[in-house]
Design a protein around this motif. Structure first.
Motif, PDB file in Angstrom:
ATOM      1  N   GLN A  43     -27.867 111.286 -12.904  1.00 42.12           N
ATOM      2  CA  GLN A  43     -28.845 110.267 -12.205  1.00 42.12           C
ATOM      3  C   GLN A  43     -30.296 110.396 -13.261  1.00 42.12           C
ATOM      4  OE1 GLN A  43     -28.123 109.464  -8.770  1.00 42.12           O
ATOM      5  NE2 GLN A  43     -29.376 107.777  -9.443  1.00 42.12           N
ATOM      6  N   GLY A 114     -23.189 124.638 -21.425  1.00 41.68           N
ATOM      7  CA  GLY A 114     -23.084 126.358 -21.518  1.00 41.68           C
ATOM      8  C   GLY A 114     -24.434 126.777 -20.536  1.00 41.68           C
ATOM      9  N   CYS A 139     -33.778 122.628 -13.590  1.00 43.56           N
ATOM     10  CA  CYS A 139     -32.828 123.563 -13.404  1.00 43.56           C
ATOM     11  C   CYS A 139     -33.096 124.722 -12.436  1.00 43.56           C
ATOM     12  CB  CYS A 139     -32.655 124.270 -14.848  1.00 43.56           C
ATOM     13  SG  CYS A 139     -33.784 125.100 -15.556  1.00 43.56           S
TER      14      CYS A 139
END
Ligand code: SAM
Length: 225
Positions: A43, A114, A139
């Motif tokens: 998004q 990763g 995050c």
């Protein structure tokens, strides 16, 4: 406000912020890449691409994600009732399909898949950006954000924007998440000052990186000056 309206409002606040940030970067001719740490549904990444296009900014777009969702908590400062391991998982093929549907040319972006303790650390020898003008950190966890900020440390430059999407999300009994990681980071950076720029939505905050040597009479790393 129901949950769908609240989600739509969040998306529009984020979009408005990203538009303004790219407008500012373009107006001030701050060149460099856009790097997003935590891109799940794509998004924000797509909003950033559209904003850069509309203001004629020539950023390359970097997407850093596990594409396996949140990692396990690494300690108390990762604590939050909404953040469970594996949450917000978006497999890479779905992410790439969304970018294609949005008209993003393959050469305009790079994806680094990763967990950050591998991809943002030596001896990882894959591609990574050297010149970043806009870092969007989404995050959630303290431990993830701390690794991202460590990666950004040698890449800080005057005029760069750092946005923390979950700055105001933290646990009931302590400072945690992105805010805890950013405050620790800012306190230990030398040579730069972080000018509070724009809050966005109920959750996000952003800073402009300034060369401390250009700011007379200040020893504070974060101020409202
Ligand atoms: C809130 S979502 C990001 C939402 C995204 N900005 C968007 O617009 O859809 C958080 C993302 O951070 C990623 N993430 C969190 N910690 C990570 C880590 N240590 N390494 C890699 N990815 C991580 C998760 O996989 C997840 O996709």
């Amino acid at each position: 406000m129901d949950s769908i309206s609240s989600m739509i409002a969040e998306i529009s606040h984020r979009k408005e912020f990203i538009d303004m940030a790219f407008k500012a970067l373009s107006f001030n001719e701050i060149a460099g890449d856009y790097a997003e740490f935590g891109c799940a549904s794509g998004q924000t990444f797509r909003c950033a691409y559209s904003a850069a296009m509309s203001f004629g900014h020539k950023a390359h777009f970097w997407a850093f994600d596990s594409f396996e969702g949140l990692p396990p908590r690494a300690g108390a400062r990762d604590g939050h009732p909404k953040w469970e391991p594996g949450k917000m998982r978006q497999p890479l093929p779905g992410f790439l399909a969304l970018l294609k549907e949005h008209g993003m040319a393959e050469e305009s972006f790079s994806v680094v898949k990763g967990f950050y303790d591998t991809t943002l650390h030596e001896p990882f020898d894959g591609p990574r950006p050297d010149d970043i003008c806009f870092a969007y950190v989404d995050c959630d966890l303290y431990s993830s954000t701390a690794v991202v900020l460590d990666f950004l440390r040698p890449r800080l430059k005057h005029g760069m924007i750092i946005a923390l999407d979950d700055y105001y999300c933290y646990s009931t009994d302590q400072l945690s998440g992105e805010r805890a990681a950013f405050l620790e980071f800012a306190a230990n950076v030398s040579g730069f000052h972080f000018l509070p720029y724009r809050p966005f939505g109920w959750h996000g905050m952003s800073f402009i990186v300034e060369s401390a040597s250009l700011i007379p009479h200040t020893s504070r790393r974060i101020s409202h000056a």
